[in-house]
Scaffold this active site. Structure first.
Site, PDB file in Angstrom:
ATOM      1  CE  LYS A   1     -13.476  24.538  26.462  1.00 39.52           C
ATOM      2  NZ  LYS A   1     -13.099  25.917  26.162  1.00 39.52           N
TER       3      LYS A   1
ATOM      4  NE  ARG B   1      -8.231  30.561  23.558  1.00 39.56           N
ATOM      5  CZ  ARG B   1      -9.097  29.710  24.126  1.00 39.56           C
ATOM      6  NH1 ARG B   1      -8.649  28.566  24.650  1.00 39.56           N
ATOM      7  NH2 ARG B   1     -10.381  29.985  24.195  1.00 39.56           N
TER       8      ARG B   1
HETATM    9  C1  LIG Z   1     -13.176  26.603  27.273  1.00 41.25           C
HETATM   10  C2  LIG Z   1     -13.572  27.983  27.375  1.00 41.25           C
HETATM   11  C3  LIG Z   1     -14.214  28.455  28.523  1.00 41.25           C
HETATM   12  C4  LIG Z   1     -14.457  27.579  29.741  1.00 41.25           C
HETATM   13  O1  LIG Z   1     -13.265  27.374  30.435  1.00 41.25           O
HETATM   14  P1  LIG Z   1     -13.212  26.592  31.834  1.00 41.25           P
HETATM   15  O2  LIG Z   1     -11.839  26.752  32.308  1.00 41.25           O
HETATM   16  O3  LIG Z   1     -13.577  25.188  31.524  1.00 41.25           O
HETATM   17  O4  LIG Z   1     -14.205  27.229  32.736  1.00 41.25           O
HETATM   18  C5  LIG Z   1     -14.628  29.773  28.542  1.00 41.25           C
HETATM   19  N1  LIG Z   1     -14.398  30.587  27.486  1.00 41.25           N
HETATM   20  C6  LIG Z   1     -13.780  30.166  26.366  1.00 41.25           C
HETATM   21  C7  LIG Z   1     -13.559  31.135  25.257  1.00 41.25           C
HETATM   22  C8  LIG Z   1     -13.337  28.852  26.279  1.00 41.25           C
HETATM   23  O5  LIG Z   1     -12.730  28.443  25.165  1.00 41.25           O
END
Ligand SMILES: *Cc1c(COP(=O)(O)O)cnc(C)c1O
Length: 597
Positions: free
Chosen positions: A36, A131
Site C-alpha cells: 500500500k 484501532r
Molecule cells: C498497513 C498495514 C500493515 C503493514 O504495516 P507496515 O508497518 O507497513 O509493515 C499491516 N497490517 C495492517 C492491518 C495494515 O493496515
C-alpha cells in the site's frame, strides 16, 4: 523543467523481502508483503514475490485491481474492512480479508453464498492499540455468530499494533493472541491457517528472539519497502537496505536572502503562524516539490549540508548555504523519505514514478544462440547469419544462460510464443517491444475464428505474466487493427505507437520511449519483429510501414540500450522474395550491434 521523480529500486526491495522472509522462516512464520505504501505498484509486488513473500496485502480495492490487471495471481489479502457497497468486489477479487464487524461479515456471507463461494477471513482482535479489532471479551460470542454464517470461514486470527495507540508488540500481548487462537481452534474444531502477529513493528521482537511460538504470519510493508527506517528507529537492522526510494526535484531558484521574513506577519497558506530563527543572510533554494506531493517534514536530503526549511503547495524551500558540494539553479536535489512522506509521494499525480533495478550485471559477455524452424533455418544458412554475428565479436553460447543474446527465426508468429515465454522465465522480469504492422490482438479461440496469427499477442498476454507485465509492453508500427482489437488495446492500456504517431514524433523518439517503458523495472526486453512492419521496395507486404533505414535505426537503438535480451523474427514464409530475407538478416545484425562504421 521536468516533473519531480521518485525512483524505485526493485532489486533493493527484493533483497529486503528476501531478508525478512528468511528471518521469518526460521521461526515458522510466512509473511505477506504489503504494497500500500506504493499504491499497489505491480513491479513492487513482483519484487516482493521474487523475494519470497507468500502473498500480497493491500488496503485499497483500486490497488488490488491494479495488481490483478497486471496479471499478479498470488493470494491477495485486504487489510481493511470494505464499505458495505463493495462487499461483492471483496468476495470476487480478494482471497482473504481482515474483519472485525459482525454486520459486515453477515453481508459478506450473504454475497459469497449467492456467488457460490466461501470467503476466508482473519478475525482481528484488539490487544490495546485501539484501532481495528474486536475486544477479547467478545471473542467467544463473535466466533459463535460467525460459525452460523455459511459464506464465511475463519481462516485465522490477527492483531494490529503500533498503528494508532503506538502500543508495541511484546511477548506478552502476542502470547495473548496465540491463546485467543487456541480458543477459536477449540470452538471451530480445526486448526487455523493463520495467526497473524502484526506488521513490520513485530520484527524487532522476532529479531530479539521474543516472538511466542504459534504466531505464523506477519504483514510486512515498511521494513521491506523502506528497510525499517521507521520500524528500527534506534537500532537499525543492518541487513535491510533503506535506500530503495529516492525523490528528486529541480532547483527553480537559488538566492541569498535573509532568514527572517520582512513586513507584518499573519498566517501562512496553511493557517499556521510560522516561527523563524534569525540566522542572518542564507543561501536559499526552491525546488519544484510541494505539499501537494509530500509531507515535507518527512524529507531527508541526501546531500550533506542541505536543510528543509518548509513547503507551500508547490514549492519546497531549502537552506543550501552549507550544501557540500554546492548547488546551483537548474540542478537536482534528492531526498530519502519516511513512510508517511513516501505514501504521499507515491499518491501524488505530479510525481513521476520510475521503477528501476540497480544494474548488477557486469561485463556483458558477448554470446549468442539461434533457434529456428525450417524456413528460419534456411534464412540463417542462405544469409550466413551465424557467421556474420560472430564477426561482430559474439561467440556461440548456451541458450539458457542469462547473458546470452538469443534469436528465434520462425515462419509463423505463434511459434515464437514458447521462445518468448522461456526468455521471460529466464530473465525473471522482461519487457516486450512488438514491431509489427498488425496488433495480433483478436480474441483467441472464438467462433468465426480469426487466423491464429491474428491472436498471437493476445495469447501471449495470457501466458506471459508474471514475467512480462502489460506495463512493460510496447507496440510499434501498428497500421492494421480491427475495431475489437483497438478496444482490447485501450482496455489493457498497452502503449501503442501507431504509424500516425510515428509520423508525428519520429521513429527515434518512439523507440526511445519504448525502450524506457520496456526496461522500467525489468532485466531488459524482448523484441518481436515482423517484416510487414517495414516498407521494403518491390514487396507489397510492408507498404505503408516504417522505412528500411528506420528499421535499422530501431534495431541499433535496441542494441545500444544494452537491454536487448532476446530477439525474434517471424511472419516470414518461403514465398518471401530473397531481397526481403537479406534485408531481415541485415536488421538482425543491427540488433546485434552492427553499425555502418
Ligand atoms: C498497513 C498495514 C500493515 C503493514 O504495516 P507496515 O508497518 O507497513 O509493515 C499491516 N497490517 C495492517 C492491518 C495494515 O493496515
Amino acid at each position: 523543467m521536468s516533473d519531480p521523480q521518485i525512483s524505485i529500486d526493485l532489486a533493493r526491495i527484493e533483497h529486503n523481502a528476501r531478508t525478512v522472509v528468511d528471518l521469518c522462516r526460521a521461526s515458522g512464520i510466512t509473511p505477506f508483503g504489503v504494497t500500500k505504501g506504493t499504491c499497489g505498484m505491480p513491479q513492487v509486488a513482483r519484487a516482493m514475490l521474487r523475494g519470497g513473500v507468500r502473498g500480497i496485502a493491500e488496503s485499497r480495492f483500486e490497488n488490488i485491481r491494479r495488481l490483478r490487471d497486471a496479471g499478479i495471481d498470488c493470494p491477495i489479502m485486504l487489510l481493511r474492512s470494505p464499505p458495505l457497497t463493495r462487499v461483492e468486489e471483496l468476495v470476487r477479487t480478494v482471497d482473504i480479508s481482515l474483519q472485525s464487524e459482525l454486520q459486515l461479515m453477515r453481508e459478506i456471507s450473504r454475497v459469497a453464498e449467492r456467488l457460490g463461494r466461501v470467503h476466508d477471513i482473519i478475525l482481528m482482535i484488539d490487544l490495546g492499540d485501539l484501532r481495528e479489532g474486536i475486544w477479547p471479551n467478545d471473542l467467544v460470542p463473535t466466533v459463535e455468530a460467525i460459525l452460523e454464517l455459511p459464506g464465511v470461514r475463519i481462516a485465522g486470527v490477527g492483531t494490529n499494533l503500533t498503528c494508532f495507540g503506538a502500543i508495541i508488540p511484546t511477548r506478552e500481548n502476542l502470547t495473548q493472541l496465540v491463546a485467543h487462537a487456541q480458543t477459536v481452534e477449540i470452538m471451530t474444531g480445526r486448526p487455523l491457517d493463520w495467526v497473524s502477529g502484526g506488521n513490520s513493528s513485530s520484527l524487532p521482537l522476532l529479531l530479539a528472539g521474543g516472538m511466542p511460538s504459534g504466531i505464523n504470519n506477519l504483514r510486512v510493508g515498511e521494513a521491506i519497502l523502506q528497510g525499517g527506517r521507521d520500524t528500527f528507529l534506534t537500532e537499525p537492522w543492518q541487513a535491510l537496505d533503506r535506500d530503495a526510494f529516492e525523490l528528486t526535484g529541480e532547483l527553480l531558484e537559488v538566492k541569498t536572502k535573509p532568514s527572517l521574513p520582512i513586513g507584518q506577519s499573519g498566517i501562512d497558506a496553511f493557517g499556521n503562524v510560522p516561527v523563524f530563527v534569525d540566522e542572518g543572510d542564507r543561501l536559499r533554494g526552491i525546488a519544484n516539490i510541494g505539499r501537494e506531493d509530500v509531507i515535507a517534514e518527512g524529507l531527508i536530503p541526501t546531500r550533506p549540508g542541505v536543510r528543509v526549511l518548509g513547503a507551500s503547495s508547490d514549492h519546497l524551500v531549502l537552506d543550501l548555504t552549507e550544501a557540500d558540494p554546492p548547488l546551483a539553479v537548474g540542478e537536482n536535489v534528492s531526498f530519502r523519505m519516511n513512510y508517511g512522506a513516501l505514501l504521499t509521494v507515491m499518491t501524488s499525480e505530479y510525481v513521476e514514478k520510475v521503477p528501476m533495478r540497480d544494474v548488477r550485471e557486469t561485463g556483458e559477455a558477448k554470446t549468442y544462440a539461434i533457434e529456428t524452424d525450417a524456413i528460419g533455418g534456411a534464412l540463417v544458412v542462405v544469409q550466413d547469419v551465424a557467421q556474420r554475428i560472430e564477426h561482430l565479436g559474439f561467440e556461440r553460447g548456451a541458450e539458457d544462460a542469462d547473458k546470452t543474446l538469443t534469436l528465434s527465426i520462425r515462419a509463423r508468429k505463434r511459434d515464437v510464443l514458447p521462445f518468448v515465454e522461456e526468455a521471460g522465465r529466464r530473465h525473471d522480469a522482461l519487457g516486450l517491444i512488438w514491431i509489427d504492422s498488425d496488433a495480433a490482438m483478436m480474441p483467441d479461440g472464438e467462433a468465426g475464428l480469426p487466423p491464429p496469427e491474428n491472436a498471437v499477442l493476445s495469447r501471449m498476454l495470457t501466458c506471459l505474466p508474471p514475467h512480462i507485465a502489460p506495463e512493460n509492453i510496447v507496440l510499434i508500427g501498428l497500421r492494421n487493427a480491427a475495431p475489437e482489437e483497438a478496444a482490447v488495446l485501450k482496455a489493457l492500456r498497452l502503449r501503442v505507437f501507431t504509424m500516425a504517431e510515428i509520423d508525428a514524433v519520429g521513429l527515434r523518439q518512439a523507440m526511445r520511449d519504448a525502450i524506457t517503458l520496456a526496461s522500467a523495472g525489468t532485466r531488459g526486453f524482448h523484441l518481436c519483429y515482423a517484416p510487414t512492419a517495414t516498407d521494403m521496395s518491390g514487396w507489397s507486404g510492408g507498404i505503408g510501414g516504417i522505412t528500411v533505414r528506420e528499421t535499422h535505426s530501431a534495431m541499433e537503438m535496441a542494441a545500444l540500450s544494452g537491454k536487448l535480451r532476446s530477439l525474434s523474427i517471424s511472419g516470414i514464409d518461403a514465398a518471401l522474395p530473397s531481397p526481403i530475407g537479406a534485408e531481415c538478416a541485415n536488421f538482425i545484425l543491427s540488433a546485434f550491434g552492427k553499425t555502418i562504421l
